[in-house]
Motif scaffolding. Structure first.
Motif, mmCIF file in Angstrom:
data_model
loop_
_atom_site.group_PDB
_atom_site.id
_atom_site.type_symbol
_atom_site.label_atom_id
_atom_site.label_comp_id
_atom_site.label_asym_id
_atom_site.label_seq_id
_atom_site.Cartn_x
_atom_site.Cartn_y
_atom_site.Cartn_z
ATOM 1 N N LEU A 44 -5.330 10.096 -2.535
ATOM 2 C CA LEU A 44 -4.342 9.078 -2.151
ATOM 3 C C LEU A 44 -4.792 8.303 -0.918
ATOM 4 N N ASN A 45 -5.388 8.994 0.044
ATOM 5 C CA ASN A 45 -5.873 8.318 1.249
ATOM 6 C C ASN A 45 -6.982 7.323 0.918
ATOM 7 N N ASP A 46 -7.953 7.754 0.101
ATOM 8 C CA ASP A 46 -9.059 6.870 -0.274
ATOM 9 C C ASP A 46 -8.563 5.692 -1.112
ATOM 10 N N LEU A 47 -7.626 5.966 -2.015
ATOM 11 C CA LEU A 47 -7.065 4.891 -2.835
ATOM 12 C C LEU A 47 -6.332 3.874 -1.961
ATOM 13 N N GLY A 48 -5.557 4.356 -1.007
ATOM 14 C CA GLY A 48 -4.830 3.457 -0.111
ATOM 15 C C GLY A 48 -5.756 2.532 0.656
ATOM 16 N N LYS A 49 -6.857 3.065 1.132
ATOM 17 C CA LYS A 49 -7.823 2.248 1.878
ATOM 18 C C LYS A 49 -8.441 1.179 0.984
ATOM 19 N N PHE B 284 4.013 5.460 -5.723
ATOM 20 C CA PHE B 284 4.043 5.338 -7.176
ATOM 21 C C PHE B 284 3.070 6.328 -7.816
ATOM 22 N N VAL B 285 1.837 6.375 -7.307
ATOM 23 C CA VAL B 285 0.831 7.288 -7.869
ATOM 24 C C VAL B 285 1.262 8.738 -7.670
ATOM 25 N N GLU B 286 1.752 9.055 -6.476
ATOM 26 C CA GLU B 286 2.207 10.419 -6.185
ATOM 27 C C GLU B 286 3.356 10.806 -7.108
ATOM 28 N N ALA B 287 4.295 9.876 -7.318
ATOM 29 C CA ALA B 287 5.437 10.156 -8.198
ATOM 30 C C ALA B 287 4.983 10.326 -9.643
ATOM 31 N N GLN C 228 0.831 -1.207 0.000
ATOM 32 C CA GLN C 228 0.000 0.000 0.000
ATOM 33 C C GLN C 228 0.867 1.259 0.000
ATOM 34 N N LYS C 229 1.870 1.277 0.852
ATOM 35 C CA LYS C 229 2.766 2.435 0.955
ATOM 36 C C LYS C 229 3.488 2.693 -0.370
ATOM 37 N N ALA C 230 3.960 1.617 -1.000
ATOM 38 C CA ALA C 230 4.712 1.757 -2.249
ATOM 39 C C ALA C 230 3.817 2.220 -3.392
ATOM 40 N N ILE C 231 2.585 1.720 -3.454
ATOM 41 C CA ILE C 231 1.687 2.096 -4.552
ATOM 42 C C ILE C 231 1.252 3.548 -4.415
ATOM 43 N N ILE C 232 1.013 3.988 -3.211
ATOM 44 C CA ILE C 232 0.660 5.404 -3.013
ATOM 45 C C ILE C 232 1.825 6.290 -3.447
#
Length: 387
Positions: free
Chosen positions: A376-381, A273-276, A267-271
């Motif tokens: 990003l928060n909603d996507l992570g959840k 990735f999206v942010e980057a 989850q941490k890595a994908i968030i």
């Protein structure tokens, strides 16, 4: 691990003013013909490099890798971190011996002949193996294969050392022919150092046709004693301006497996990735043009069937009249319409989020976000709930 597939799609509309962030061998901005029209293009390699640089600024180095020919030196420094009594020459010798035992080709300058992608944790484990004087090739290669860093998992690793590939191929064939060996030995004998990428990044293209322009410039000699010295230097820079459609995806089920089914790390890595993907920008000629833009529209979807690009929305290029205000609004509308059209051919996304800087655009069936942090928060959840 669930056998269900889960894909992440990211769609972006982003404008660039006069710029040349990704150029070809002649210095011209890269282009592509699509729909019979020449478009501005930014290669996937350029944007992935920008994303990896963003990772370095935001992520713990332990989760990242290094791509270099100087991997022997890199591991030697890891050896010195473990055993500070050694000189650098001694550490480099141990590193060299370990890489040679693993089958790597080493040049006279103690470098690899081609770039190699090695994770920070992999380098640390390999350094300990070098200190322990491990010589078995399969054991050393297994260290390089395990504990893959997030950037290697996302972007992949291809072994370009033909001699090493040939050695691995021969040893794999030899392992297949062996009789009366247990499963563990079989697995070790067939180790492949390549890593399949769990993400795909498309070449960004403009939603409309472009023409290359030329910036003619001169430079004066500040210390010239002539009353009218003229130009001490004359040159040109090519550039264009564009509204880009950008697309990327991640096979989340594959990445989750690469992360040893660790939900928190995934989850941490994908968030990140999206942010980057959303915040990074290739830096070509950026001092000349200062093209520091951000996306005008973002759509992020989770799908179970397959990843889907919306680039078909722009096969017919966006066209504007002089009285209209640029390409952004029409590009967003075209992207949103394509999002709805594809539902006739593929499954509806499990969930979608969107964020617009331009008002008046509504994506039916998706959740509108006020800002990127909320998205990003909603996507992570959602990712955490569905893995």
């Amino acid at each position: 691990m669930s056998k269900e597939k889960l894909f992440l799609d990211i769609h972006v509309i982003q404008t660039l003013p006069p710029s040349n962030i990704n150029r070809d061998d002649t210095g011209s901005p890269k282009t592509a013909v699509y729909g019979g029209v020449r478009r501005a293009r930014v290669s996937s390699q350029a944007w992935k490099k920008a994303m990896r640089d963003y990772f370095k600024d935001k992520a713990d180095n332990g989760y990242l890798g290094v791509r270099s020919k100087r991997i022997v030196e890199y591991v030697a420094k890891k050896i010195l971190e473990i055993d500070k009594t050694l000189s650098f020459e001694e550490a480099e010798k141990k590193s060299l011996e370990a890489f040679t035992s693993a089958g790597f080709t080493i040049t006279e300058e103690n470098k690899l002949p081609t770039l190699f992608f090695l994770g920070d944790r992999q380098a640390g484990d390999f350094a300990r193996a070098a200190l322990d004087k491990i010589k078995d090739a399969s054991t050393l290669r297994k260290i390089i294969k395990n504990n893959v860093s997030i950037d290697i998992a996302l972007f992949g690793r291809m072994i370009a050392d033909s001699k090493l590939n040939e050695k691995i191929k021969k040893e794999n064939e030899k392992g297949k022919k062996k009789k009366n060996i247990d499963n563990e030995e079989k697995e070790e004998s067939r180790i492949n150092l390549n890593e399949d990428a769990s993400s795909q990044i498309a070449h960004a293209i403009s939603t409309h046709g472009v023409q290359t322009e030329f910036d003619y410039f001169t430079a004066l000699d500040d210390l010239s004693k002539d009353a009218n010295p003229g130009a001490a230097m004359i040159d040109t820079i090519e550039y264009n301006s564009s509204t880009l459609y950008r697309y990327g995806n991640v096979a989340l089920h594959e990445f989750y497996h690469q992360m040893k089914e660790n939900k928190e790390e995934t989850q941490k890595a994908i968030i990140l990735f999206v942010e980057a993907f959303l915040k990074s920008l290739p830096s070509g000629k950026i001092n000349s043009f200062a093209n520091q833009t951000i996306p005008s529209s973002v759509v992020v979807s989770l799908r179970k069937d397959r990843p889907v690009s919306l680039v078909s929305a722009f096969e017919t290029p966006i066209k504007t009249k002089i009285s209209q205000e640029g390409y952004v609004n029409e590009s967003i509308e075209a992207m949103f319409k394509e999002y709805q059209k594809i539902q006739r051919f593929v499954d509806k996304p499990e969930i979608s989020f969107y964020l617009n800087l331009s008002e008046g655009h509504i994506l039916e069936g998706a959740k509108e976000e006020i800002n990127l942090s909320d998205l990003l928060n909603d996507l992570g959840k959602e990712i955490n709930n569905r893995l």
